[in-house]
Design a protein around this motif. Structure first.
Motif, mmCIF file in Angstrom:
data_model
loop_
_atom_site.group_PDB
_atom_site.id
_atom_site.type_symbol
_atom_site.label_atom_id
_atom_site.label_comp_id
_atom_site.label_asym_id
_atom_site.label_seq_id
_atom_site.Cartn_x
_atom_site.Cartn_y
_atom_site.Cartn_z
ATOM 1 N N ILE A 129 0.850 -1.191 0.000
ATOM 2 C CA ILE A 129 0.000 0.000 0.000
ATOM 3 C C ILE A 129 0.887 1.244 0.000
ATOM 4 O O ILE A 129 1.856 1.324 0.766
ATOM 5 N N THR A 130 0.539 2.201 -0.843
ATOM 6 C CA THR A 130 1.355 3.418 -0.948
ATOM 7 C C THR A 130 0.725 4.583 -0.187
ATOM 8 O O THR A 130 -0.497 4.631 0.019
ATOM 9 N N SER A 131 1.576 5.527 0.192
ATOM 10 C CA SER A 131 1.097 6.796 0.765
ATOM 11 C C SER A 131 1.082 7.849 -0.333
ATOM 12 O O SER A 131 1.576 7.620 -1.442
ATOM 13 N N ASN A 132 0.537 9.008 -0.011
ATOM 14 C CA ASN A 132 0.506 10.085 -1.012
ATOM 15 C C ASN A 132 1.833 10.831 -1.109
ATOM 16 O O ASN A 132 1.906 11.889 -1.729
ATOM 17 N N GLN A 133 2.891 10.273 -0.520
ATOM 18 C CA GLN A 133 4.232 10.823 -0.695
ATOM 19 C C GLN A 133 4.937 10.211 -1.899
ATOM 20 O O GLN A 133 6.099 10.499 -2.166
ATOM 21 N N VAL A 134 4.204 9.333 -2.610
ATOM 22 C CA VAL A 134 4.752 8.737 -3.822
ATOM 23 C C VAL A 134 3.704 8.811 -4.927
ATOM 24 O O VAL A 134 2.523 9.073 -4.689
ATOM 25 N N LEU A 135 4.154 8.552 -6.147
ATOM 26 C CA LEU A 135 3.276 8.451 -7.314
ATOM 27 C C LEU A 135 3.344 7.030 -7.849
ATOM 28 O O LEU A 135 4.357 6.331 -7.667
ATOM 29 N N MET A 136 2.273 6.594 -8.537
ATOM 30 C CA MET A 136 2.221 5.225 -9.062
ATOM 31 C C MET A 136 1.884 5.252 -10.553
ATOM 32 O O MET A 136 1.070 6.066 -10.998
#
Length: 946
Positions: A785-792
């Motif tokens: 799961i990613t945080s909004n400190q990265v882009l996908m």
């Protein structure tokens, strides 16, 4: 601290050391303890020995002095003198401590033994002189410990001046600061009128000090009159100064002078407006009178008006005094602005005019009409340097005229201070700017006299510069500095300066309102730096004229989102960039100085030969350009504007999952293990959680990912339920309606979910260090799961990974992307969606994919190292660097077969391709719209029936 070992005769005392406490703090503490003990049990005969002990003198030295050994060079009973160190003298109460100190520093023993510190006390007050540094200190005896730094050389710590400016400027500012404190302490300074009166008073004092050391007054005329005609208690100093200021504003034949005593009448008529305004003179005391006279002992002829005005701004704010010296712009930095703005053009014209008397005369007439305008002038640094340089240029023209006529013609300057304009919001800086221009004029008269043997008399003063006191963003610049002369002809006006920067987080509410007043028509103006207001107003000021402008700015207005917000509005006014200094560190040699990354941008309506300056490792290089774009590159491409979709046919980029107010759903290792131990059923809901920090530094975090959980599942796990309730309570406190609504509906979920359900995705951290040659990116499984400190990028293949990992894409990021402090900020809308991807054949794509896979495989050879370690330029493994370089060459070959020369050429090509793709997109939309318009509308059923 611990005292050093015994010292030999004449040696410097050993430093006081402490492993736990800084030396200065240790001395302060030792001296404070000693003073405290002494005040409780004041054995006056023992004071000097305790003082020496506090500063680390060896016990053997102190014992020898106490026993009357030859180490004590003082011959008077009770006095203590140490060769090259100090001389201590006690006086009884009732005797003048100040007279005693003055007498003592002149005795033969002081000079013979090169005594540095003279100390006199009656144990109520203490006065000391540092004869080497030419400094005086006086303090109540009980506050002596606060002055510990004055005597630091006794502990082996030499005081130093690390400023590039003259030591005289530093001392003058510091002494005036002390004087200001005493005056403010003794007088009620509460209203704006009181502050203004004090500011005017201080600038008048500065002029008088300068005048008596530079030939405007007689030598020592000002301080000598105070010393000989006012009482030591200082009570009549205000009366003396009030009368003197009246005399200085009265012509020689004025009736007021007839009633004045001879020592006042001897002063010349000054005029010029400096002494015209009647203000309240502050009351003095004995201490402030002494300090006033001390200020007069400095050599004010060495004071440099280029910088001292700005330094005196720090005088009125005690908090700024530790950074005194960093509040001015150095001459070398000012020259970076005014040289390409107008000086280079003038000297070029002079070179073309040499030998032609008519053209030289025309050049003199031109320079006498030039106006220089600084709409954020501070204490006038830019105006002062501009004035001096124009006077020096004029002198060169005079020399050229002499060469043509073959005889020495008597010339007089045609340049007047009234040609120099400014706006300044701070009252003291405004007053100081006016004074500084007068002082600069006097210095240039002296320089002129040295060159040509004559000069205009300084007195009476002419009008000073046209410096308006007010808010630059609210005033009409055209009213302050008219762009046409009295005869209606257009004037040659150059606007320049170093306006305040202030990013979004540093501005006050009132400053944001000022920005709305200036930039309100620009969408997103609140994201701009404060300095953008000056650029926008300058563009208005010079629009459709021959006027030109150049400002220093933070480099952020040439990067990221700010470019697309600010520059279309400026370019839309028909204003071009005439010259530019690409990013460099704006740094002065001053205490507590922090370098700021800045650019210099010159604006004009007509640009014949644009110039780009690049400063690197202390070397300045100049390049001719065909056109300078808002990124300060040689390119005609306009600002890159954020897009919601990619300019090219590539996979879609998206933000990571927003986890605002999800604290209860985030777990560290200890929390995860405890939760699994106490509620094992939670295992199916715990997932790896990755943001930029976790991705780059190989850190572990987890989260509760309950996207498929039912209410009964949560009820069955009390600890999980408690965490969900914490999230709900936190969200209900939010100011945002949407967040509060989600508190009730989905407290167990992230507020915005974008997570791919299956497969892999390419992860890009939002922020990467400016030190890295490449921004690290990598693949993640959809279970992470990613945080909004990265882009996908969910569907990105190895070709996308390869292009995005290249140095060429990094160049695009550095230029187009924004900054977080100095680090690069990756934006999907501004960097990825605008990137001009290359066209590639299947074979070319395959080659990139192979090299991209090589990079991933090399990384796997270092399982113990994080990506931050692998991409640290000082630690990057050789095989990883080789893999990246091979990829760089292949990616660049997709754009053109011939290698690029450097970063600038790569960017020029990328911007050109960006413009081409934008134009193609525009044409396609127009074509689609035209097709849509030509289609005949289908007849409705009702019409057909009719």
């Amino acid at each position: 601290g611990q005292r050093g070992a015994a010292q030999g005769r004449g040696q410097e005392p050993r430093r006081v050391h402490s492993d736990a406490v800084p030396l200065g703090a240790s001395l302060h503490a030792r001296l404070a303890c000693f003073i405290f003990r002494f005040l409780r049990r004041p054995l006056k005969d023992e004071f000097i020995y305790g003082f020496l002990d506090a500063y680390g003198f060896a016990k053997s030295t102190i014992t020898q002095i106490r026993n009357g050994a030859a180490r004590n060079v003082a011959r008077a009973a009770g006095d203590v003198g140490l060769k090259s160190q100090l001389y201590f003298h006690e006086i009884p109460e009732g005797e003048s401590i100040h007279e005693a100190a003055e007498r003592l520093k002149e005795i033969d023993t002081i000079k013979t033994h090169k005594i540095r510190f003279v100390i006199v006390t009656n144990f109520i007050e203490l006065v000391a002189y540092d004869l080497k540094a030419d400094e005086r200190m006086e303090t109540p005896f009980t506050d002596l410990h606060q002055q510990y730094s004055f005597f630091l050389p006794l502990a082996g710590l030499e005081k130093s001046y690390t400023h590039s400016e003259s030591v005289a400027d530093v001392k003058a500012a510091e002494k005036m600061g002390h004087l200001f404190d005493l005056i403010r302490e003794r007088n009620q300074v509460t209203t704006a009128e009181d502050v203004h009166a004090l500011n005017v008073f201080l600038t008048r004092l500065l002029f008088c000090f300068f005048a008596e050391d530079t030939g405007i007054f007689e030598k020592h005329q000002f301080t000598g009159a105070i010393k000989s005609t006012t009482h030591e208690d200082g009570e009549d100093v205000a009366e003396f100064l009030g009368k003197l200021f009246l005399v200085l504003n009265t012509p020689r034949d004025g009736s007021l002078r007839q009633s004045m005593p001879a020592h006042l009448n001897a002063f010349p008529y000054v005029n010029g407006g400096l002494f015209e305004q009647q203000v309240v003179i502050p009351v003095f005391g004995a201490k402030s009178r002494r300090l006033l006279l001390e200020c007069g002992t400095l050599d004010w002829s060495q004071i440099n008006p280029d910088i001292f005005g700005s330094m005196f701004q720090a005088v009125i704010d005690e908090a700024q005094r530790s950074t005194m010296g960093q509040h001015y712009t150095s001459v070398s930095n000012i020259m970076k602005v005014i040289k390409p703005l107008f000086l280079d053009k003038l000297y070029g014209e002079l070179e073309r005019s040499c030998g032609n008397e008519k053209r030289l005369q025309a050049l003199l007439e031109r320079v006498a009409r030039i106006k220089v305008f600084d709409p954020a002038c501070g204490s006038g640094n830019f105006l002062i340097i501009a004035y001096k340089e124009l006077r020096r240029f004029e002198m060169e023209v005079f020399r050229a005229l002499n060469a043509v006529s073959k005889q020495n013609v008597i010339f007089m300057t045609g340049i007047k201070l009234s040609q120099f304009y400014g706006i300044e919001i701070d009252d003291f800086a405004h007053e100081t700017a006016l004074l500084s221009l007068w002082l600069a004029e006097h210095q240039m008269h002296q320089e002129f006299q040295a060159a040509f043997g004559h000069a205009e008399p300084m007195l009476p003063l002419k009008a000073s510069g046209n410096i308006a006191h007010g808010n630059s963003l609210q005033l009409d610049w055209g009213q302050v500095c008219p762009r046409v002369g009295a005869d209606g002809t257009a004037m040659e006006v150059y606007v320049c300066g170093n306006p305040p920067f202030l990013g979004k987080g540093d501005r006050s509410a009132s400053q944001t309102k000022e920005m709305e007043h200036v930039l309100g028509g620009l969408k997103g103006f609140k994201n701009l730096d404060y300095v953008a207001c000056w650029f926008y107003k300058a563009a208005d000021f010079i629009q459709g004229t021959d006027c030109e402008c150049a400002f220093v700015s933070t480099n952020s207005i040439t990067q990221g989102e700010q470019v697309g917000v600010l520059w279309p509005g400026i370019i839309g006014k028909g204003v071009l960039i005439g010259f530019a200094y690409q990013t460099f560190v704006w740094k002065n040699s001053a205490r507590s100085n922090a370098g700021v990354h800045v650019v210099i941008i010159g604006l004009s309506n007509r640009v014949a030969a644009p110039r780009i300056f690049v400063e690197s490792d202390g070397v300045l290089r100049e390049f001719n350009a065909t056109h300078i774009n808002p990124y300060l590159l040689d390119s005609r491409s306009g600002p890159v504007i954020s897009r919601s979709s990619s300019l090219c046919d590539v996979s879609t980029i998206m933000d990571g999952n927003n986890y605002t107010k999800c604290g209860g759903l985030i777990l560290n290792r200890w929390e995860k293990d405890e939760l699994l131990q106490r509620e094992p059923a939670v295992g199916g809901w715990i997932r790896k959680f990755v943001g930029a920090d976790e991705f780059l530094n190989a850190k572990d975090r987890w989260c509760l990912w309950m996207i498929d959980a039912k209410p009964d599942d949560i009820e069955a796990m009390p600890l999980v339920k408690k965490r969900v309730e914490e999230v709900k309570a936190d969200r209900l406190l939010s100011d945002k309606k949407d967040t509060r609504e989600k508190a009730s509906l989905i407290p167990h979920l992230f507020p915005e979910i974008r997570q791919p359900r299956e497969g892999q995705f390419l992860l890009i951290p939002r922020v990467t260090s400016e030190r890295r040659l490449y921004a690290p990116i990598g693949y993640m499984d959809a279970s992470v799961i990613t945080s909004n400190q990265v882009l996908m990028i969910p569907e990105a293949g190895l070709f996308e990974f390869g292009v995005l990992s290249s140095g060429l894409h990094m160049d695009w990021l550095r230029t187009v992307g924004g900054r977080l402090k100095s680090d690069y900020r990756y934006s999907g809308s501004l960097v990825y969606n605008t990137f001009p991807w290359p066209d590639a054949t299947d074979a070319q794509r395959k080659r990139v994919e192979i090299l991209a896979e090589d990079i991933l495989m090399v990384r796997e050879n270092y399982p113990g190292k994080s990506l931050a370690d692998l991409y640290d330029p000082d630690k990057m493994p050789d095989d990883l660097m080789v893999a990246h370089k091979a990829l760089d060459e292949t990616v660049e070959s997709l754009y053109r077969p011939r290698p690029f020369r450097d970063t600038s050429e790569r960017l020029e090509h990328l911007f050109a391709r960006y413009e081409m793709l934008i134009e193609q997109e525009h044409q396609q939309k127009e074509a689609e719209a035209a097709v849509k318009k030509t289609r005949k509308p289908r007849a409705s059923k009702a019409i057909a029936t009719e």
